[in-house]
Motif scaffolding. Structure first.
Motif, mmCIF file in Angstrom:
data_model
loop_
_atom_site.group_PDB
_atom_site.id
_atom_site.type_symbol
_atom_site.label_atom_id
_atom_site.label_comp_id
_atom_site.label_asym_id
_atom_site.label_seq_id
_atom_site.Cartn_x
_atom_site.Cartn_y
_atom_site.Cartn_z
ATOM 1 N N SER A 57 0.854 -1.169 0.000
ATOM 2 C CA SER A 57 0.000 0.000 0.000
ATOM 3 C C SER A 57 0.893 1.223 0.000
ATOM 4 N N VAL A 58 0.633 2.107 -0.890
ATOM 5 C CA VAL A 58 1.369 3.370 -0.961
ATOM 6 C C VAL A 58 0.449 4.456 -0.452
ATOM 7 N N LYS A 59 0.859 5.105 0.594
ATOM 8 C CA LYS A 59 0.015 6.102 1.229
ATOM 9 C C LYS A 59 0.691 7.449 1.081
ATOM 10 N N GLY A 60 0.432 8.095 -0.020
ATOM 11 C CA GLY A 60 0.974 9.415 -0.239
ATOM 12 C C GLY A 60 2.483 9.428 -0.239
ATOM 13 N N ARG A 61 3.071 9.984 0.786
ATOM 14 C CA ARG A 61 4.510 10.150 0.867
ATOM 15 C C ARG A 61 5.223 8.920 1.422
ATOM 16 N N PHE A 62 4.475 7.895 1.767
ATOM 17 C CA PHE A 62 5.042 6.705 2.402
ATOM 18 C C PHE A 62 4.968 5.517 1.446
ATOM 19 N N THR A 63 6.101 4.862 1.226
ATOM 20 C CA THR A 63 6.135 3.678 0.386
ATOM 21 C C THR A 63 6.826 2.552 1.126
ATOM 22 N N ILE A 64 6.129 1.433 1.241
ATOM 23 C CA ILE A 64 6.695 0.250 1.887
ATOM 24 C C ILE A 64 7.155 -0.719 0.819
ATOM 25 N N SER A 65 8.257 -1.387 1.076
ATOM 26 C CA SER A 65 8.764 -2.397 0.157
ATOM 27 C C SER A 65 9.479 -3.464 0.976
ATOM 28 N N ARG A 66 9.768 -4.573 0.335
ATOM 29 C CA ARG A 66 10.461 -5.644 1.044
ATOM 30 C C ARG A 66 11.441 -6.340 0.118
#
Length: 118
Positions: A57-66
């Motif tokens: 989930s990309v929430k505006g200014r926040f990007t999670i990755s693994r």
């Protein structure tokens, strides 16, 4: 599984940070992951989540990755604002269904402090 968060620090508003969370003691690819944050005097809030397969989930200014090869989950935060100041926690769950509330996650890292100056 044990989680170790890192990458926090003091940054000026408008800057960027990439937080990391290294996992050990379990099969990382079998856990969905998430980031939460908690500001002083406030509740722990959901920031982002990512499934075992990497659907995020990309929430505006926040990007999670693994990176399952490195047993690590990341949180990229861009255009930082003073209101982003908080302790950021990574969390893990073996559940297939991943939610946005802290009670749905079983394992937690110790947190890393992010402080944004104006």
């Amino acid at each position: 599984v044990q989680l170790q968060a890192s990458g926090g620090g003091l940054v000026q508003a408008g800057g960027s940070l990439r937080l990391s969370c290294a996992a050990s003691g379990g099969t990382f690819s079998t856990y969905a992951m998430a980031w939460f944050r908690q500001a002083p005097g406030k509740e722990r809030d959901f920031v982002a989540r990512i499934s075992r397969s990497g659907a995020n989930s990309v929430k505006g200014r926040f990007t999670i990755s693994r990176d399952n090869a490195k047993n690590t989950v990341y949180l990229q935060i861009n255009s930082l604002k003073p209101e982003d100041t908080a302790v950021y926690y990574c969390a893990a769950t073996p559940s297939v269904i991943i939610g946005t509330t802290s009670r749905e996650y079983d394992y937690w890292g110790q947190g890393t402090q992010v402080t944004v100056s104006s």
